[in-house]
Scaffold this active site. Structure first.
Site, short mmCIF file in Angstrom:
data_model
loop_
_atom_site.label_atom_id
_atom_site.label_comp_id
_atom_site.label_asym_id
_atom_site.label_seq_id
_atom_site.Cartn_x
_atom_site.Cartn_y
_atom_site.Cartn_z
N ASP A 1 0.93 -2.16 -7.00
CA ASP A 1 0.81 -2.95 -8.37
C ASP A 1 1.34 -2.39 -9.50
O ASP A 1 0.86 -2.53 -10.71
CB ASP A 1 -0.66 -3.56 -8.42
CG ASP A 1 -0.95 -4.32 -7.21
OD1 ASP A 1 -0.06 -5.10 -6.54
OD2 ASP A 1 -2.35 -4.24 -6.93
N LYS B 1 6.43 -3.36 -9.71
CA LYS B 1 7.79 -3.22 -8.99
C LYS B 1 8.53 -4.40 -8.97
O LYS B 1 9.58 -4.53 -9.33
CB LYS B 1 7.49 -2.89 -7.52
CG LYS B 1 6.77 -1.49 -7.20
CD LYS B 1 6.31 -1.25 -5.74
CE LYS B 1 5.33 -2.11 -5.25
NZ LYS B 1 3.94 -2.10 -5.75
N GLY C 1 2.17 -8.32 -3.33
CA GLY C 1 2.19 -9.65 -4.26
C GLY C 1 3.07 -8.96 -5.54
O GLY C 1 2.69 -8.04 -6.08
N HIS C 2 4.23 -9.43 -5.56
CA HIS C 2 5.05 -8.79 -6.76
C HIS C 2 5.38 -9.93 -7.73
O HIS C 2 5.92 -10.97 -7.28
CB HIS C 2 6.27 -8.48 -6.04
CG HIS C 2 6.27 -7.37 -5.10
ND1 HIS C 2 7.46 -6.54 -4.31
CD2 HIS C 2 4.99 -6.52 -4.87
CE1 HIS C 2 6.96 -5.61 -3.53
NE2 HIS C 2 5.58 -5.47 -3.79
N GLN D 1 3.56 -1.83 -1.62
CA GLN D 1 2.45 -1.14 -1.88
C GLN D 1 3.01 0.21 -2.91
O GLN D 1 3.67 0.05 -3.40
CB GLN D 1 2.09 -0.63 -0.56
CG GLN D 1 1.28 -1.59 0.07
CD GLN D 1 2.11 -2.71 0.75
OE1 GLN D 1 3.01 -2.44 1.75
NE2 GLN D 1 1.94 -4.12 0.40
P1 GDP Z 1 3.91 -5.10 -8.29
O1 GDP Z 1 3.10 -5.36 -6.89
O2 GDP Z 1 4.19 -3.34 -8.13
O3 GDP Z 1 5.08 -5.75 -8.10
O4 GDP Z 1 3.09 -5.48 -9.48
P2 GDP Z 1 1.93 -6.66 -9.44
O5 GDP Z 1 3.00 -7.65 -10.00
O6 GDP Z 1 1.28 -6.91 -8.32
O7 GDP Z 1 1.39 -6.45 -10.81
C1 GDP Z 1 1.73 -6.12 -11.88
C2 GDP Z 1 1.36 -7.03 -13.11
O8 GDP Z 1 1.88 -6.48 -14.36
C3 GDP Z 1 2.04 -8.25 -12.99
O9 GDP Z 1 0.95 -9.22 -13.37
C4 GDP Z 1 3.11 -8.31 -13.73
O10 GDP Z 1 3.46 -9.40 -14.49
C5 GDP Z 1 2.31 -7.32 -15.03
N1 GDP Z 1 3.33 -6.52 -15.68
C6 GDP Z 1 4.43 -5.77 -15.08
N2 GDP Z 1 5.11 -5.19 -16.11
C7 GDP Z 1 4.37 -5.30 -17.25
C8 GDP Z 1 4.37 -4.69 -18.65
O11 GDP Z 1 5.18 -3.62 -18.91
N3 GDP Z 1 3.25 -4.81 -19.45
C9 GDP Z 1 2.28 -5.80 -19.02
N4 GDP Z 1 1.34 -6.31 -20.05
N5 GDP Z 1 2.15 -6.42 -18.00
C10 GDP Z 1 3.27 -5.98 -17.04
P1 IMO Z 2 1.95 -4.36 -3.61
O1 IMO Z 2 3.31 -4.52 -3.00
C1 IMO Z 2 -1.93 -2.85 -4.09
C2 IMO Z 2 -4.15 -2.10 -0.27
C3 IMO Z 2 -5.20 -3.07 0.14
C4 IMO Z 2 -6.15 -1.93 0.93
C5 IMO Z 2 -5.18 -1.33 1.53
C6 IMO Z 2 -5.09 -1.73 3.05
O2 IMO Z 2 1.69 -5.55 -4.43
O3 IMO Z 2 1.84 -2.95 -4.68
P2 IMO Z 2 -3.73 -3.91 4.12
O4 IMO Z 2 -3.77 -5.19 3.90
O5 IMO Z 2 -2.33 -3.43 3.76
O6 IMO Z 2 -4.12 -3.32 5.44
O7 IMO Z 2 -4.82 -3.05 3.18
O8 IMO Z 2 -3.90 -1.52 0.65
N1 IMO Z 2 -3.02 -2.91 -0.57
C7 IMO Z 2 -2.52 -3.07 -1.81
N2 IMO Z 2 -2.69 -2.65 -2.99
N3 IMO Z 2 -0.77 -3.61 -4.00
C8 IMO Z 2 -0.28 -3.96 -2.86
O9 IMO Z 2 0.99 -4.37 -2.51
C9 IMO Z 2 -1.26 -3.93 -1.55
N4 IMO Z 2 -1.03 -3.93 -0.17
C10 IMO Z 2 -2.00 -3.55 0.41
O10 IMO Z 2 -6.01 -3.50 -1.03
O11 IMO Z 2 -7.04 -1.23 -0.03
MG MG Z 3 1.26 -6.26 -6.30
#
Ligand code: GDP
Ligand code: IMO
Ligand code: MG
Length: 427
Positions: free
Chosen positions: A13, A16, A40-41, A224
């Site tokens: 998170d 990416k 979840g991207h 991840q």
């Molecule tokens: P990922 O799994 O690495 O793709 O990240 P996620 O999408 O799960 O979580 C990142 C969250 O931060 C999302 O809600 C993005 O929309 C938000 N986000 C990404 N870059 C920025 C930033 O520079 N500033 C803010 N405020 N939000 C951001």
């Molecule tokens: P992205 O790609 C954050 C965490 C779960 C749990 C552990 C194992 O969005 O960054 P799993 O279901 O993979 O066996 O769970 O890994 N986890 C993540 N945490 N971002 C993710 O993906 C994750 N995918 C799995 O919360 O702690």
């Molecule tokens: Mg994510």
């Protein structure tokens, strides 16, 4: 732009999705290499939020080839739902989308076992996403998995599912107290999924290597993060795959010397969703940072635990992935915080510990050492140039570079595509 592996440098998170979407503009193809729909991207374009779980985050750019590599585990129902959702929004998912026929499949019993294992672990549960990821990789490495290619043939699929159910049903009845499954509960449904996904299936190993032969620009999309890696993470509080840069090779069938660059995606503070150690975790799970950064899981909606930037950890990620460049995300979230602690060292019983220890118990008893930098109050979210940033913001960035030993190539200042500074033309 060279071929780049995009890798999460913390616990996932990091943002990416946003960075991949941004870099996709200059790329020809985006390839996912591990994980599954536990990811979840998030990509935000003109205020509209898209959350991708299996489909590469390049899909929102017209004409980019998006590939799911062999290292990914696929829940076909989840993938079909995601494709349908994209199609509803008018986003093309046709010849621009390919799936490795070598990728392993998540079956209903994997999801059931994922949930049941969490129950068995009780207070020691991992807090998985319950998408069946761990059990599916378990079957893959246990040599009893089912591949996407197996969904094409009724006899083959029936044989494999029946074999697998022999073991699973024993466990269901004797260990998990779950209802047994019959192959006819699974096979017809998975044959149908196979029919639906057939047009996308191909030998992606040849495809991606051919792209590289033609000097096309390929982004390898990690899911991840480094400390969820099954080897390098805070085991057993990890996922079941290799999110680290090496996973891009095994997860796509591309040799290591073909990878030209690695970009570490680094959040300006630290978060983790699920159980397991988080050395810099703040009071009440970092509730203040969570509220400021809207830190709730993109896949499960769970609140993310938050803490200050951990430079020891990100330096370790720099070593494991060998990234020389970072994208620093969510810097805007720190605006208005008077003092910004950065973790610069670990101690156990007063003795310095150079990096993340190997044993879980040692990670859990780490004492964190901080230095504190002054914060800033100016709204930085629409700034376009490094020179515009307040002095203290620059100082925070400089110190992170120094402590981690890598250069910041991208600064992200908001969720929208436009809220980004690209500092390094290499990317
Ligand atoms: P990922 O799994 O690495 O793709 O990240 P996620 O999408 O799960 O979580 C990142 C969250 O931060 C999302 O809600 C993005 O929309 C938000 N986000 C990404 N870059 C920025 C930033 O520079 N500033 C803010 N405020 N939000 C951001
Ligand atoms: P992205 O790609 C954050 C965490 C779960 C749990 C552990 C194992 O969005 O960054 P799993 O279901 O993979 O066996 O769970 O890994 N986890 C993540 N945490 N971002 C993710 O993906 C994750 N995918 C799995 O919360 O702690
Ligand atoms: Mg994510």
């Amino acid at each position: 732009m060279p071929n780049v592996v995009i890798v999460g440098a913390q616990w996932g998170d990091e943002g990416k999705g946003k960075i991949i979407d941004l870099l996709s503009e200059k790329a020809d193809a985006v390839v996912r290499y591990q994980g599954g729909n536990n990811a979840g991207h998030t990509v935000v374009i003109d205020g509209k939020k898209h959350i991708l779980h299996l489909v590469p985050s390049g899909i929102l750019h017209k004409g980019k080839l998006c590939v799911i590599g062999n290292g990914v585990v696929i829940d076909p129902a989840a993938l079909i739902a995601e494709i349908d959702e994209l199609l509803t929004q008018g986003i093309a998912v046709d010849a621009n989308f390919k799936i490795s026929d070598l990728a392993h499949v998540i079956l209903p019993y994997h999801r059931a076992i994922d949930g049941a294992n969490e129950g068995k672990r009780g207070s020691g549960k991992i807090d998985t996403t319950q998408r069946g990821i761990g059990p599916a990789y378990g079957d893959k490495f246990g040599r009893m998995g089912i591949k996407m290619a197996d969904l094409a043939d009724a006899e083959r699929l029936e044989k494999r599912v029946s074999q697998s159910l022999e073991e699973k049903n024993f466990l269901f009845s004797k260990y998990y107290a779950l209802p047994e499954l019959k192959s006819h509960d699974i096979v017809p449904m998975y044959l149908e999924y196979g029919r639906r996904l057939k047009p996308y299936l191909t030998d992606t190993v040849s495809l991606v290597n051919q792209l590289l032969d033609e000097k096309k620009k390929v982004l390898f999309e990690g899911a991840q993060g480094t400390f969820l890696d099954v080897d390098f993470g805070t085991y057993p509080f990890v996922t079941a795959s290799h999110p680290t840069a090496g996973g891009a090779c095994t997860g796509t069938g591309v040799g290591p010397t073909r990878i030209e660059n690695i970009l570490g995606i680094v959040k300006a503070y630290t978060t983790r969703v699920g159980a397991g150690p988080l050395p810099t975790e703040g009071k009440d799970g970092g509730a203040d940072l969570r509220a400021r950064g809207k830190e709730f899981g993109a896949t499960t909606g769970r609140p993310r635990r938050c803490g200050w930037f951990d430079a020891v950890l990100v330096k370790r990620a720099r070593v494991i992935n060998h990234f020389e460049h970072m994208a620093l995300t969510k810097l805007d979230v720190l605006t208005g915080i008077a003092e910004l602690p950065i973790c610069t060292g670990y101690k156990i019983n007063g003795e310095n510990i150079p990096t993340l220890p190997s044993a879980l118990e040692d990670i859990e008893r780490l004492e964190t050492v901080y230095e504190t930098l002054p914060g800033w109050n100016e709204d930085i979210s629409s700034m376009k140039k490094l020179e515009q940033l307040p002095k203290n913001t620059r100082r925070y960035l400089d110190r992170i570079e120094e402590l981690v030993g890598a250069k910041i190539a991208i600064v992200s200042l908001g969720e929208d595509r436009s809220q980004t500074m690209i500092l390094n033309s290499l990317l």
